[in-house]
Design an enzyme around this catalytic site. Structure first.
Site, short mmCIF file in Angstrom:
data_model
loop_
_atom_site.label_atom_id
_atom_site.label_comp_id
_atom_site.label_asym_id
_atom_site.label_seq_id
_atom_site.Cartn_x
_atom_site.Cartn_y
_atom_site.Cartn_z
N HIS A 355 0.86 -1.18 0.00
CA HIS A 355 0.00 0.00 0.00
C HIS A 355 0.89 1.22 0.00
CE1 HIS A 355 -3.19 2.77 1.13
NE2 HIS A 355 -4.03 1.82 0.78
N ASP A 413 -8.02 -5.58 0.38
CA ASP A 413 -8.52 -6.30 -0.79
C ASP A 413 -8.10 -7.76 -0.81
OD1 ASP A 413 -9.91 -4.24 -1.86
OD2 ASP A 413 -8.21 -3.42 -2.94
N1 ACO Z 1 4.27 -7.32 -4.71
C1 ACO Z 1 5.62 -7.30 -4.88
N2 ACO Z 1 6.37 -6.19 -4.77
C2 ACO Z 1 5.74 -5.05 -4.49
C3 ACO Z 1 4.36 -4.98 -4.30
C4 ACO Z 1 3.62 -6.19 -4.41
N3 ACO Z 1 2.29 -6.21 -4.24
N4 ACO Z 1 4.00 -3.71 -4.02
C5 ACO Z 1 5.12 -3.00 -4.02
N5 ACO Z 1 6.19 -3.80 -4.32
C6 ACO Z 1 7.61 -3.42 -4.36
C7 ACO Z 1 7.93 -2.72 -5.69
O1 ACO Z 1 8.36 -3.64 -6.67
C8 ACO Z 1 9.05 -1.80 -5.24
O2 ACO Z 1 10.21 -2.59 -5.09
P1 ACO Z 1 11.71 -1.98 -5.32
O3 ACO Z 1 11.86 -0.87 -4.34
O4 ACO Z 1 12.59 -3.15 -5.04
O5 ACO Z 1 11.74 -1.52 -6.74
C9 ACO Z 1 8.62 -1.36 -3.84
O6 ACO Z 1 7.81 -2.45 -3.35
C10 ACO Z 1 7.81 -0.09 -3.82
O7 ACO Z 1 6.77 -0.22 -4.78
P2 ACO Z 1 6.00 1.00 -5.41
O8 ACO Z 1 5.32 0.54 -6.65
O9 ACO Z 1 6.87 2.20 -5.49
O10 ACO Z 1 4.91 1.26 -4.28
P3 ACO Z 1 3.66 2.17 -4.46
O11 ACO Z 1 3.43 2.83 -3.16
O12 ACO Z 1 3.78 3.06 -5.65
O13 ACO Z 1 2.50 1.13 -4.78
C11 ACO Z 1 0.64 -0.30 -4.63
C12 ACO Z 1 1.46 0.79 -3.94
C13 ACO Z 1 0.19 0.18 -6.02
C14 ACO Z 1 -0.61 -0.58 -3.80
C15 ACO Z 1 1.52 -1.56 -4.75
O14 ACO Z 1 1.91 -2.02 -3.48
C16 ACO Z 1 0.81 -2.68 -5.54
O15 ACO Z 1 0.88 -2.70 -6.76
N6 ACO Z 1 0.16 -3.64 -4.81
C17 ACO Z 1 -0.60 -4.68 -5.46
C18 ACO Z 1 -1.94 -4.16 -5.89
C19 ACO Z 1 -2.87 -3.95 -4.72
O16 ACO Z 1 -3.04 -4.81 -3.87
N7 ACO Z 1 -3.52 -2.77 -4.71
C20 ACO Z 1 -4.52 -2.45 -3.69
C21 ACO Z 1 -4.15 -1.21 -2.99
S1 ACO Z 1 -5.23 -0.97 -1.65
C22 ACO Z 1 -6.62 -0.30 -2.26
O17 ACO Z 1 -6.72 0.33 -3.26
C23 ACO Z 1 -7.81 -0.58 -1.45
#
Ligand code: ACO
Length: 479
Positions: A355, A413
């Site tokens: 998140h 979720d």
């Molecule tokens: N699985 C694996 N790695 C992840 C995940 C994940 N679900 N989420 C983040 N990371 C990693 C990224 O690869 C990145 O790694 P790095 O630093 O080694 O390059 C690091 O964590 C940071 O990731 P960002 O994309 O910069 O994080 P951001 O805050 O932009 O993204 C998000 C948040 C979009 C929710 C992300 O965690 C994601 O895609 N999760 C999966 C989708 C999801 O469950 N969304 C629901 C959100 S909650 C809601 O809307 C109710």
């Protein structure tokens, strides 16, 4: 049509909010198109600067100060509103990781420790003791309602549950296999073509009626989208039922059989609605605010929010979780899948994990996890292979270095999809349910923005990295 607002006529009876807010009533009477918007009085005074950061511009050695503002709780903010005017500088923050886009008194999140409050009340307390209608009132009006206020509010919402009959014909324009979110974007946006008497955003009474209409009508539209996709007749709302019960009945009842509401399922549905009701300045809420900042009508703004919510990085995640679990298929394949996620192969992510704000357990996920187990027990689906797979995946991910070091915890979720599947919703409806619940949050945030005297049209700037000016090349001279 008696007793319901299907045709866009508004109730003649006065609501509690109307009766109690003299200022609002007076303004409504005198409101002219484009009149100055009246504050409902639930927004605290604008924060004042109490300190400053000193900045030195290394290009010219010039120093200047930026004021620091304090909220009630949470990090202070640096006020950069005069930065461009005084220093000729923009700030750069793609994804808005460090940017506060507004002041708001609705929802507070501390993602580092896993706290979420609405109007000061913890989400765990609301989920345990409240119900969705009460949370809606809290978000919109700023306080928990008295019994009388609650009864009045519920009456106002149920009054608006029906749709203009012409709207039903909209559905036949869609293919039966259309994604229900596509239908939602279209039909909710189309409400602005039916309810002209609640689109003057400068009239507080119209704002309130539009808010009630949206909260009341979105579940009816969502259930119709489902019915249309399975080829069953639409089921009209029944106003003696609770919000969650009514939604379940409109979705699952068929005219040929009596529909019995399972109280455990209705309670779980209500909890899912509470847990998704609002979440501060996330992507869809910011989209609603941005759309609303231009003066667009509330129905169009909420349709914009629904469009944004659809994406798998936001509200589409619950659907994506179930797709991911189906792809993994069996506990034995988890290790391989986690390996794929960690190596970032094909940009694979563990859906339902991570998140932008929570770097700890999402407090909603803890409530949802408990509810998930209760629902599966009540429905006799304890040994559901999908749940077993999800629990194993959660266990492995929470003990894996990659997820620990990246502070990736299950989000709301991860569990909501499992509950919704157990209740009988197809995966394509998951995000629709999120939209039903979030409508009140969007509406409350939109209303707060319209009533904020400092509000201006949202217009971010950019760091331009394209070509500088160059001469036009006629087509016959291009290579
Ligand atoms: N699985 C694996 N790695 C992840 C995940 C994940 N679900 N989420 C983040 N990371 C990693 C990224 O690869 C990145 O790694 P790095 O630093 O080694 O390059 C690091 O964590 C940071 O990731 P960002 O994309 O910069 O994080 P951001 O805050 O932009 O993204 C998000 C948040 C979009 C929710 C992300 O965690 C994601 O895609 N999760 C999966 C989708 C999801 O469950 N969304 C629901 C959100 S909650 C809601 O809307 C109710």
């Amino acid at each position: 049509m008696k007793g319901n607002d299907m045709a866009g006529k508004t109730s003649k009876k006065k609501t509690v909010a109307e009766k109690s807010k003299k200022v609002v009533k007076t303004a409504a009477k005198t409101a002219k198109p484009r009149a100055k918007t009246v504050d409902s009085g639930i927004r605290p005074a604008a924060p004042k600067a109490y300190a400053a950061v000193a900045v030195k511009d290394s290009r010219n050695g010039k120093g200047f100060e930026l004021p620091i503002l304090k909220g009630t709780v949470g990090p202070d903010v640096v006020d950069i509103r005069k930065l461009y005017g005084e220093q000729g500088l923009f700030t750069y923050d793609p994804g808005y990781g460090s940017t506060g886009s507004t002041q708001s008194a609705i929802t507070y999140i501390d993602g580092d420790v896993g706290i979420l409050t609405h109007r000061g009340y913890k989400i765990e307390d609301l989920a345990e003791n409240s119900d969705f209608m009460e949370v809606c009132y809290l978000l919109l009006e700023g306080e928990l309602p008295t019994a009388k206020q609650k009864a009045e509010f519920e009456k106002n919402i149920t009054y608006h549950t029906m749709l203009h009959e012409q709207i039903a014909r909209f559905f036949s324009g869609f293919r039966r296999d259309a994604h229900p979110m596509a239908v939602m974007v279209g039909v909710v946006g189309a409400l602005s073509a039916f309810y002209h008497d609640s689109t003057d955003i400068h009239d507080p009474r119209q704002r309130m009626i539009a808010s009630h209409r949206l909260i009341a009508k979105v579940p009816t539209i969502a259930a119709m989208a489902y019915k249309y996709s399975v080829g069953q007749p639409f089921v009209y709302p029944q106003n003696n039922l609770s919000y969650a019960e009514n939604f379940l009945r409109m979705t699952f009842a068929v005219p040929a059989e009596e529909y019995k509401i399972d109280p455990v399922v209705a309670a779980a549905m209500d909890k899912i609605f509470i847990l998704h009701a609002d979440h501060e300045q996330n992507a869809s809420t910011s989209t609603v605010r941005m759309a609303g900042s231009s003066g667009a009508n509330p129905f169009a703004c909420i349709a914009a929010g629904i469009a944004c919510l659809w994406g798998p990085a936001h509200g589409g995640a619950n659907e994506a979780v179930l797709k991911m679990l189906a792809e993994i298929g069996h506990k034995d394949n988890i290790k391989e899948y986690i390996g794929k996620v960690k190596s970032k192969q094909d940009n694979t992510r563990l859906m339902g994990f991570g998140h932008r704000v929570y770097k700890n357990y999402d407090p909603r996920a803890s409530v949802m996890r408990k509810s998930c187990h209760e629902v599966l027990d009540a429905l006799g689906k304890r040994n559901d292979p999908v749940l077993e797979l999800a629990m194993e995946l959660e266990k492995i991910a929470l003990s894996d270095d990659y997820f620990i070091s990246h502070k990736l915890y299950p989000n709301v979720d991860f569990y909501s999809g499992i509950i919704l599947q157990a209740i009988g919703f197809p995966t394509s409806m998951f995000t629709v349910l999120f939209a039903v619940a979030r409508t009140v949050g969007w509406v409350a945030q939109w209303k707060e923005m319209i009533e904020d005297p400092t509000q201006r049209i949202g217009r971010p700037r950019q760091l331009y990295t394209g070509y500088g000016e160059r001469p036009y090349v006629p087509i016959n001279k291009r290579k």
